[in-house]
Write an enzyme that holds these catalytic residues in place. Structure first.
Site, short mmCIF file in Angstrom:
data_model
loop_
_atom_site.label_atom_id
_atom_site.label_comp_id
_atom_site.label_asym_id
_atom_site.label_seq_id
_atom_site.Cartn_x
_atom_site.Cartn_y
_atom_site.Cartn_z
N CYS A 102 0.83 -1.21 0.00
CA CYS A 102 0.00 0.00 0.00
C CYS A 102 0.86 1.26 0.00
CB CYS A 102 -0.92 -0.03 1.22
SG CYS A 102 -1.81 1.49 1.48
N CYS A 107 -1.69 1.74 -2.93
CA CYS A 107 -2.67 2.81 -2.70
C CYS A 107 -2.05 4.21 -2.72
CB CYS A 107 -3.35 2.65 -1.34
SG CYS A 107 -3.44 0.99 -0.69
N LYS A 110 -0.24 5.37 -5.99
CA LYS A 110 -1.32 5.38 -6.99
C LYS A 110 -2.22 6.61 -6.82
CE LYS A 110 -5.14 4.08 -5.97
NZ LYS A 110 -5.68 2.76 -5.93
N TYR A 245 -8.94 -3.70 -11.48
CA TYR A 245 -8.82 -2.48 -10.66
C TYR A 245 -7.50 -1.75 -10.97
CZ TYR A 245 -8.53 -0.50 -5.82
OH TYR A 245 -8.40 0.28 -4.71
N GLU A 249 -6.85 1.75 -13.16
CA GLU A 249 -6.30 2.92 -12.46
C GLU A 249 -5.02 3.41 -13.11
OE1 GLU A 249 -8.02 2.44 -7.95
OE2 GLU A 249 -5.99 1.76 -8.30
N HIS A 512 -26.68 20.32 -0.03
CA HIS A 512 -26.74 20.88 -1.38
C HIS A 512 -25.71 22.00 -1.52
CE1 HIS A 512 -28.61 21.48 -5.21
NE2 HIS A 512 -28.71 22.77 -4.99
N GLU A 517 -25.42 13.99 -2.28
CA GLU A 517 -26.85 14.16 -2.02
C GLU A 517 -27.70 13.43 -3.07
OE1 GLU A 517 -28.83 17.94 -2.62
OE2 GLU A 517 -27.28 18.59 -4.03
P1 FAD Z 1 1.40 -6.21 1.90
O1 FAD Z 1 1.05 -4.81 2.16
O2 FAD Z 1 1.69 -6.60 0.51
O3 FAD Z 1 2.66 -6.53 2.83
C1 FAD Z 1 3.33 -7.75 2.79
C2 FAD Z 1 4.79 -7.50 3.13
O4 FAD Z 1 5.42 -8.74 3.44
C3 FAD Z 1 5.56 -6.91 1.98
O5 FAD Z 1 6.40 -5.87 2.42
C4 FAD Z 1 6.39 -8.09 1.48
O6 FAD Z 1 7.57 -7.68 0.83
C5 FAD Z 1 6.66 -8.79 2.78
N1 FAD Z 1 7.01 -10.22 2.63
C6 FAD Z 1 6.53 -11.09 1.74
N2 FAD Z 1 7.03 -12.31 1.97
C7 FAD Z 1 7.85 -12.19 3.04
C8 FAD Z 1 8.63 -13.11 3.78
N3 FAD Z 1 8.67 -14.41 3.46
N4 FAD Z 1 9.36 -12.64 4.82
C9 FAD Z 1 9.33 -11.33 5.15
N5 FAD Z 1 8.59 -10.42 4.50
C10 FAD Z 1 7.84 -10.86 3.46
N6 FAD Z 1 -5.97 -1.13 -1.36
C11 FAD Z 1 -6.81 -0.18 -0.92
O7 FAD Z 1 -7.45 -0.36 0.13
N7 FAD Z 1 -6.97 1.00 -1.59
C12 FAD Z 1 -6.29 1.27 -2.72
O8 FAD Z 1 -6.46 2.34 -3.30
C13 FAD Z 1 -5.39 0.29 -3.20
N8 FAD Z 1 -4.67 0.54 -4.31
C14 FAD Z 1 -3.76 -0.38 -4.72
C15 FAD Z 1 -3.01 -0.08 -5.84
C16 FAD Z 1 -2.07 -0.98 -6.29
C17 FAD Z 1 -1.24 -0.65 -7.51
C18 FAD Z 1 -1.86 -2.22 -5.60
C19 FAD Z 1 -0.81 -3.19 -6.05
C20 FAD Z 1 -2.61 -2.52 -4.48
C21 FAD Z 1 -3.58 -1.61 -4.04
N9 FAD Z 1 -4.36 -1.86 -2.92
C22 FAD Z 1 -5.25 -0.92 -2.48
C23 FAD Z 1 -4.26 -3.14 -2.20
C24 FAD Z 1 -3.40 -3.01 -0.92
O9 FAD Z 1 -2.15 -2.48 -1.24
C25 FAD Z 1 -3.26 -4.40 -0.29
O10 FAD Z 1 -4.54 -4.93 -0.08
C26 FAD Z 1 -2.54 -4.35 1.04
O11 FAD Z 1 -1.27 -3.78 0.92
C27 FAD Z 1 -2.41 -5.77 1.61
O12 FAD Z 1 -1.72 -5.75 2.82
P2 FAD Z 1 -0.97 -7.05 3.34
O13 FAD Z 1 -0.54 -6.74 4.73
O14 FAD Z 1 -1.78 -8.24 3.12
O15 FAD Z 1 0.29 -7.23 2.40
P1 NA7 Z 2 -7.69 -8.38 -10.97
O1 NA7 Z 2 -8.71 -7.48 -10.42
O2 NA7 Z 2 -7.75 -9.84 -10.70
O3 NA7 Z 2 -7.67 -8.13 -12.56
C1 NA7 Z 2 -6.81 -8.85 -13.39
C2 NA7 Z 2 -7.11 -8.49 -14.83
O4 NA7 Z 2 -6.15 -9.10 -15.67
C3 NA7 Z 2 -8.46 -8.96 -15.30
O5 NA7 Z 2 -8.96 -8.04 -16.21
C4 NA7 Z 2 -8.11 -10.28 -15.99
O6 NA7 Z 2 -9.03 -10.65 -16.98
C5 NA7 Z 2 -6.79 -9.96 -16.60
N1 NA7 Z 2 -5.94 -11.13 -16.82
C6 NA7 Z 2 -5.67 -12.12 -15.95
N2 NA7 Z 2 -4.79 -12.97 -16.48
C7 NA7 Z 2 -4.53 -12.52 -17.72
C8 NA7 Z 2 -3.68 -12.96 -18.76
N3 NA7 Z 2 -2.95 -14.07 -18.63
N4 NA7 Z 2 -3.64 -12.24 -19.91
C9 NA7 Z 2 -4.37 -11.12 -20.05
N5 NA7 Z 2 -5.18 -10.64 -19.10
C10 NA7 Z 2 -5.25 -11.34 -17.94
O7 NA7 Z 2 -6.24 -7.95 -10.52
P2 NA7 Z 2 -5.61 -6.52 -10.26
O8 NA7 Z 2 -4.15 -6.77 -10.33
O9 NA7 Z 2 -6.18 -5.48 -11.15
O10 NA7 Z 2 -6.08 -6.14 -8.79
C11 NA7 Z 2 -5.86 -7.02 -7.69
C12 NA7 Z 2 -6.32 -6.36 -6.43
O11 NA7 Z 2 -5.38 -5.37 -6.05
C13 NA7 Z 2 -7.64 -5.65 -6.53
O12 NA7 Z 2 -8.67 -6.49 -6.10
C14 NA7 Z 2 -7.48 -4.46 -5.61
O13 NA7 Z 2 -8.13 -4.70 -4.42
C15 NA7 Z 2 -6.02 -4.30 -5.38
P3 NA7 Z 2 -10.27 -11.64 -16.69
O14 NA7 Z 2 -11.35 -10.77 -16.12
O15 NA7 Z 2 -9.79 -12.67 -15.71
O16 NA7 Z 2 -10.59 -12.20 -18.01
#
Ligand code: FAD
Ligand code: NA7
Length: 539
Positions: A102, A107, A110, A245, A249, A512, A517
């Site tokens: 995040c 998040c 982004k 998602y 974005e 408003h 609203e």
């Molecule tokens: P993470 O935050 O991924 O943390 C896991 C940590 O563990 C990482 O630092 C990783 O490197 C570390 N790790 C992994 N394996 C090991 C290991 N074996 N030993 C030690 N460390 C390890 N969520 C929202 O709510 N709002 C948003 O707007 C949003 N935007 C997003 C945009 C993007 C591009 C992405 C990729 C995600 C977004 N998310 C958003 C999702 C959000 O980031 C995740 O849901 C959240 O970070 C999950 O938290 P977590 O604690 O499960 O894992």
């Molecule tokens: P999502 O929401 O699982 O979306 C993945 C997208 O990629 C979806 O449109 C898939 O299409 C597409 N997809 C999956 N595999 C392929 C391959 N092999 N080739 C082309 N396109 C593919 O993942 P995100 O990474 O966007 O987000 C994950 C979470 O992160 C999200 O829920 C947020 O909470 C934060 P499909 O619909 O399967 O046909």
């Protein structure tokens, strides 16, 4: 289950020797790719651990949203806690500091890039409001200045997180954890040195990383959300593979920043979300200039002599297409980082294919091993979900609480250029669950006041309320496309938690002129077939 600590033990904890000093160089806070100009100089250090083995009430593997929340809560409740966090560089070599997805590659960066794109749009609007600016069509975004600003903020959050852990006396190790047995985690530091941590309880909070398609050139030439926020060059003409998602974005902000952007859609846009709303979002993005190629799958990427990437893809009829791009970004979903934990050493069960963990009340099939956040099977991959679940779990483990995480009615927002916020069921899920005859769908198009002067397109500003038909019509889904959707939907999520009915919504007096609203003014059912387009802003 762990025993609770008494107040006496708590005061012992507060007096015990500080477990860590930040005095060993981890090197993990060095500037990332291309961000050598990041101004914030951080001399963050790893805690020096004299022993090669220690015993804890709780060891958390993964210092992201869920892991850190659980660790901090547990320590407040008197537990002795260690957190391991380690970031394996992306195939393009991008790495980052403490705090998880995040903060570093999710998040936060982004939302900052989304804001940058919205500001570009605002420059054009400002002229209509009388601001004397240079010709807005000559205004450009400087990618390097943007990524530097974003990374400076991220670094400052990394630093604050480390200081907070030190102040709270959570022991932090910049080490990759894996299971030795059900009570022992091995932490492997950057230099390969191993440390054993014995624990009564272990929380897996390792999150996930972007997946790559298995096609030639993907790993060599593609990037993902792990790389885009610190990319050391302007992305240029970009192909985004995946229309979930993250794909939408990223496409939204890149297009808004002025880059030619195309999305390759395998099936539908935003699968899992209300499809009417998803299509409104896509249509709106298309109108802004994002290109969508539907029913297409990537086949190969080659590097041309001029350095550009030639992408080949197949359409639904099997016909081959190709085009050259400066950047190819994969957003095709994320892989849980559970294999790296050596789950076989403890018999931890994983869902085949995804590697996710099916944990009832966050407890895995190993009684003292728990999991929170993105690693959980069929739970929303969202930061506040990971945080809330982590906190509640720590309270159950160390605070005598019985409160469980409720994963239903979690609100979310897609930060597309015109944002989409929702809570509860989509129209199709509501119909599938309750039957068409038992669902009432209210809907309306609306005109945000601030859109009038710059004559912005209001065609896609739309709200929808999904309710049960019986009695007071309990609201089971709310959907909003428009500006500040996240801010709008958050309060309604609380209302739904309190069993909001359509009658209560209609008796709520609006503010408003706002866009929120519109939910209080909504009255036309889809069933009626009446035109949901408003005649004026105040009708
Ligand atoms: P993470 O935050 O991924 O943390 C896991 C940590 O563990 C990482 O630092 C990783 O490197 C570390 N790790 C992994 N394996 C090991 C290991 N074996 N030993 C030690 N460390 C390890 N969520 C929202 O709510 N709002 C948003 O707007 C949003 N935007 C997003 C945009 C993007 C591009 C992405 C990729 C995600 C977004 N998310 C958003 C999702 C959000 O980031 C995740 O849901 C959240 O970070 C999950 O938290 P977590 O604690 O499960 O894992
Ligand atoms: P999502 O929401 O699982 O979306 C993945 C997208 O990629 C979806 O449109 C898939 O299409 C597409 N997809 C999956 N595999 C392929 C391959 N092999 N080739 C082309 N396109 C593919 O993942 P995100 O990474 O966007 O987000 C994950 C979470 O992160 C999200 O829920 C947020 O909470 C934060 P499909 O619909 O399967 O046909």
């Amino acid at each position: 289950m762990s025993e609770r600590r008494t107040g006496k033990e708590k005061s012992w904890r507060l007096c015990r020797k500080k477990p860590q000093t930040l005095d060993d160089d981890s090197g993990e806070d060095e500037p990332r790719n291309g961000n050598e100009n990041v101004t914030l100089e951080l001399k963050a250090k790893l805690p020096k651990t004299a022993d090669k083995s220690s015993t804890y009430d709780l060891v958390v593997i993964g210092g992201g949203s869920g892991g850190l929340a659980a660790a901090k809560e547990a320590v407040e409740l008197g537990a002795k806690v260690a957190v391991l966090d380690f970031v394996t560089p992306s195939p393009q070599g991008t790495k980052w500091g403490l705090g998880g997805t995040c903060v570093n590659v999710g998040c936060i960066p982004k939302k900052l890039m989304h804001q940058a794109a919205l500001l570009g749009e605002a420059v054009h609007e400002a002229v209509a409001y009388g601001w004397q600016l240079p010709d807005p069509n000559t205004v450009q975004n400087d990618w390097s200045a943007l990524t530097n600003a974003v990374q400076s903020h991220v670094k400052s959050v990394n630093w604050v997180t480390r200081v907070e852990l030190r102040n709270k006396k959570v022991e932090y190790l910049n080490a990759l954890g894996y299971f030795k047995d059900a009570n022992t985690v091995v932490g492997v530091g950057k230099n390969g040195e191993e440390k054993l941590l014995s624990a009564k309880n272990i929380i897996i909070a390792v999150g996930g990383r972007p997946r790559y398609p298995d096609i030639p050139g993907a790993l060599e030439y593609g990037i993902t959300s792990d790389d885009i926020f610190s990319l050391d060059r302007a992305p240029g003409k970009t192909l985004i593979v995946g229309a979930g998602y993250i794909g939408l974005e990223c496409a939204g902000f890149l297009n808004g920043l002025g880059y030619d952007t195309t999305i390759l859609v395998r099936s539908v846009v935003l699968r899992g979300f209300d499809q009417q709303m998803a299509n409104i979002v896509a249509e709106e993005m298309e109108q802004r200039g994002v290109h969508f190629v539907y029913q297409a799958k990537p086949k190969a990427i080659e590097k041309q002599d001029d350095g550009r990437l030639l992408v080949h893809w197949v359409d639904r009829d099997g016909a081959l297409h190709q085009d050259a791009y400066d950047t190819v970004l994969f957003a095709i979903g994320r892989r849980a980082l559970t294999q790296e934990l050596k789950p076989e050493n403890v018999g931890l069960k994983l869902i085949p294919d995804t590697g996710k963990i099916d944990a009832l009340n966050e407890q895995t099939n190993i009684p003292n091993i728990y999991a929170v956040g993105d690693v959980l099977h069929k739970k929303p991959e969202l930061t506040p979900v990971a945080i809330h679940a982590g906190r509640l779990l720590a309270r159950r483990l160390f605070g005598g609480s019985h409160e469980k995480m409720d994963y239903t009615n979690v609100a979310t927002t897609v930060f597309s250029p015109l944002e989409y916020g929702c809570v509860g069921l989509s129209e199709e899920d509501a119909i599938a669950l309750h039957g068409d005859d038992n669902i009432e769908v209210y809907h309306a198009y609306y005109k945000p006041t601030e859109f009038f002067v710059p004559q912005k397109n209001v065609k896609h500003c739309y709200v929808k309320v999904v309710a049960l038909r019986k009695d007071d019509q309990k609201v089971i889904g709310m959907h909003f496309v428009g500006p500040h959707a996240g801010e709008v939907i958050q309060g309604f999520a609380a209302a739904i938690k309190c069993n909001l009915t359509f009658r209560a919504l209609k008796s709520t007096v609006g503010i408003h002129p706002t866009t929120a609203e519109e939910f209080t003014r909504i009255s036309i059912t889809k069933r009626s077939g009446l035109d949901p387009t408003p005649q004026s802003c105040c009708s």
